[in-house]
Write a protein that holds these residues in place. Structure first.
Motif, PDB file in Angstrom:
ATOM      1  N   LEU A  34       0.867  -1.175   0.000  1.00 19.75           N
ATOM      2  CA  LEU A  34       0.000   0.000   0.000  1.00 19.75           C
ATOM      3  C   LEU A  34       0.909   1.232   0.000  1.00 19.75           C
ATOM      4  CD1 LEU A  34      -2.718  -1.060   2.591  1.00 19.75           C
ATOM      5  CD2 LEU A  34      -3.083  -0.599   0.162  1.00 19.75           C
ATOM      6  N   PRO A  35       1.185   1.814  -1.174  1.00 21.54           N
ATOM      7  CA  PRO A  35       2.116   2.940  -1.261  1.00 21.54           C
ATOM      8  C   PRO A  35       1.462   4.232  -0.765  1.00 21.54           C
ATOM      9  CG  PRO A  35       1.874   1.787  -3.374  1.00 21.54           C
ATOM     10  CD  PRO A  35       0.726   1.386  -2.507  1.00 21.54           C
ATOM     11  N   LEU A  36       2.107   4.895   0.180  1.00 18.78           N
ATOM     12  CA  LEU A  36       1.621   6.154   0.739  1.00 18.78           C
ATOM     13  C   LEU A  36       2.550   7.282   0.324  1.00 18.78           C
ATOM     14  CD1 LEU A  36       0.748   5.019   4.389  1.00 18.78           C
ATOM     15  CD2 LEU A  36      -0.632   4.789   2.319  1.00 18.78           C
ATOM     16  N   GLY A  37       2.028   8.275  -0.380  1.00 13.56           N
ATOM     17  CA  GLY A  37       2.853   9.400  -0.828  1.00 13.56           C
ATOM     18  C   GLY A  37       3.139  10.375   0.302  1.00 13.56           C
ATOM     19  N   ILE A  38       4.419  10.762   0.427  1.00 12.91           N
ATOM     20  CA  ILE A  38       4.842  11.695   1.481  1.00 12.91           C
ATOM     21  C   ILE A  38       5.727  12.754   0.837  1.00 12.91           C
ATOM     22  CG2 ILE A  38       6.036  11.953   3.690  1.00 12.91           C
ATOM     23  CD1 ILE A  38       5.584   8.904   4.085  1.00 12.91           C
ATOM     24  N   CYS A  39       5.265  13.994   0.833  1.00 11.67           N
ATOM     25  CA  CYS A  39       6.038  15.056   0.177  1.00 11.67           C
ATOM     26  C   CYS A  39       7.397  15.225   0.841  1.00 11.67           C
ATOM     27  CB  CYS A  39       5.265  16.369   0.182  1.00 11.67           C
ATOM     28  SG  CYS A  39       4.049  16.445  -1.150  1.00 11.67           S
ATOM     29  N   LEU A 106      -1.938  10.617   0.050  1.00 14.69           N
ATOM     30  CA  LEU A 106      -0.847  11.595  -0.026  1.00 14.69           C
ATOM     31  C   LEU A 106      -0.910  12.524   1.174  1.00 14.69           C
ATOM     32  CD1 LEU A 106       1.373  13.163  -1.810  1.00 14.69           C
ATOM     33  CD2 LEU A 106      -0.551  14.580  -2.550  1.00 14.69           C
ATOM     34  N   VAL A 107       0.267  12.941   1.672  1.00 17.10           N
ATOM     35  CA  VAL A 107       0.336  14.065   2.602  1.00 17.10           C
ATOM     36  C   VAL A 107       1.339  15.057   2.041  1.00 17.10           C
ATOM     37  CG1 VAL A 107       2.139  13.038   4.091  1.00 17.10           C
ATOM     38  CG2 VAL A 107       0.606  14.792   5.010  1.00 17.10           C
ATOM     39  N   ILE A 126      -7.233  10.347  -5.396  1.00 17.75           N
ATOM     40  CA  ILE A 126      -6.318  10.112  -4.277  1.00 17.75           C
ATOM     41  C   ILE A 126      -6.838  10.840  -3.040  1.00 17.75           C
ATOM     42  CG2 ILE A 126      -3.979  10.513  -3.401  1.00 17.75           C
ATOM     43  CD1 ILE A 126      -4.084   8.423  -5.588  1.00 17.75           C
ATOM     44  N   ALA A 127      -6.865  10.172  -1.907  1.00 14.13           N
ATOM     45  CA  ALA A 127      -7.197  10.835  -0.646  1.00 14.13           C
ATOM     46  C   ALA A 127      -5.960  11.587  -0.164  1.00 14.13           C
ATOM     47  CB  ALA A 127      -7.627   9.812   0.403  1.00 14.13           C
TER      48      ALA A 127
END
Length: 379
Positions: A34-39, A106-107, A126-127
């Motif tokens: 489950l890939p979670l995007g993090i800036c 994404l955050v 995307i949430a």
């Protein structure tokens, strides 16, 4: 066809089959994550936030994966490079994260980054969670939810604290980063301080990550303000603003928002007098590792932790193999009032959020808590 030619064809077919199987296996491996995007960013100001955000996310990912992941799937952090709060760079990184890395949430921060890329987030379903304080961010994307307090709340809390604790302050000036966020912070603070009889007498903008602020601060001081509100994007720029003001002889009150919640400020001796910032408290009930990491990397650490915790909670509750941003955000807003291991959040239907804030001063190389304000007090 000769025997040798036939063998060569068989070998080619076997090779292609092997490559295809490897590709299918690779897709399966990716699908199981489950890939979670993090800036992320290496630029002067954003780097401070991105490091803290990543560290906090790592803690939650390790905890959740050690317990078997979410619905049997392991969480995987995916860096999304936004450069120096550059919307164009962010768009390139987001496209890769969406199309190649297949992020499900994404955050990110940066008012200009989030506003200009809001339609992309919605189109990709995307949430997204944001630590930007810009009020326009959630208006640009139906699938973006605030984690951070917005400019209006930051200015309101700061103005009330100044009025109560620094009654001699009658005028103030604003030093701000010269794009959407900084301009909005300047205008909101002018309104909120003005309501309490504290007048804005000067304001000066500066470019992102400036090497020097002497010209801007000198102009502010010509107006003889009792206080200066610092509204850069944070990191080294807030520290530079404090040092410059003191070096130019200003001994009045200096104020900032969560951008001052970094080790740069904790270790700044000249910030130990006539300075406070409004930030996010990590209560005693929070996990020890979160408190310890926050003390080292700054106030954005809990955002990373809570983002992962919230994403995992929503994905688990949503169930099924298809993860939809619309579904996750709808569930978040339907539940509304959520207590994470760190803070209580009230997630509103319009994308805004009520959350506690705290007032800090600096002492002995760290932040010193002065007061915690509940979400209801702030509202």
């Amino acid at each position: 066809m000769s025997i040798n030619e036939g063998c060569r064809r068989l070998w080619r077919l076997a090779f292609l089959f092997t490559i295809a199987a490897a590709c299918i296996g690779g897709d399966k491996a990716r699908a199981d994550d489950l890939p979670l995007g993090i800036c992320q960013s290496t630029a002067q100001g954003p780097a401070k936030f991105s490091t803290a955000l990543w560290k906090g996310a790592e803690i939650a990912i390790s905890e959740i994966n050690a317990q078997g992941g979410v619905n049997g799937r392991k969480l995987k952090p995916v860096p999304v490079d936004v450069g120096n709060n550059d919307p164009a760079q962010a768009r390139l990184s987001l496209n890769k994260a969406i199309d190649v890395d297949k992020i499900v949430t994404l955050v990110c921060w940066g008012t200009n980054v989030m506003v200009q890329n809001g339609p992309l987030i919605d189109e990709a379903d995307i949430a997204a969670f944001t630590t930007s304080s810009g009020t326009g961010v959630v208006k640009a994307s139906k699938l973006t939810q605030q984690l951070e307090a917005v400019t209006t709340l930051y200015c309101k809390v700061s103005a009330k604290h100044v009025k109560a604790q620094y009654p001699d302050v009658k005028t103030f000036a604003v030093l701000y980063v010269n794009y959407e966020f900084g301009i909005e912070m300047r205008d909101k603070c002018a309104d909120e301080f003005g309501k309490l009889g504290i007048t804005l007498v000067a304001s000066e903008g500066h470019p992102n990550a400036p090497p020097d602020l002497r010209a801007q601060v000198t102009k502010l001081l010509e107006a003889k303000p009792d206080a200066i509100y610092l509204a850069p994007i944070g990191g080294g720029t807030v520290a530079l603003g404090i040092r410059t003001a003191r070096e130019l002889g200003f001994d009045g009150l200096l104020v900032t928002y969560g951008a001052g919640d970094t080790p740069d400020i904790y270790n700044l001796k000249v910030a130990e007098k006539n300075f406070f910032f409004v930030g996010n408290e990590v209560p005693e009930t929070a996990p020890d590792v979160v408190k310890q990491t926050t003390a080292t990397y700054g106030g954005y650490t809990p955002f990373g932790y809570e983002y992962v915790w919230l994403a995992a909670k929503l994905i688990k509750e949503a169930g099924g193999s298809e993860i939809s941003g619309k579904k996750l955000i709808a569930k978040l807003r339907e539940e509304g009032d959520i207590q994470t291991p760190v803070n209580r959040y009230i997630f509103k239907a319009d994308g805004n959020t009520s959350r506690p804030l705290a007032i800090f001063t600096i002492a002995n190389g760290g932040r010193k808590l002065e007061r915690i304000l509940s979400a209801s007090e702030i509202e």
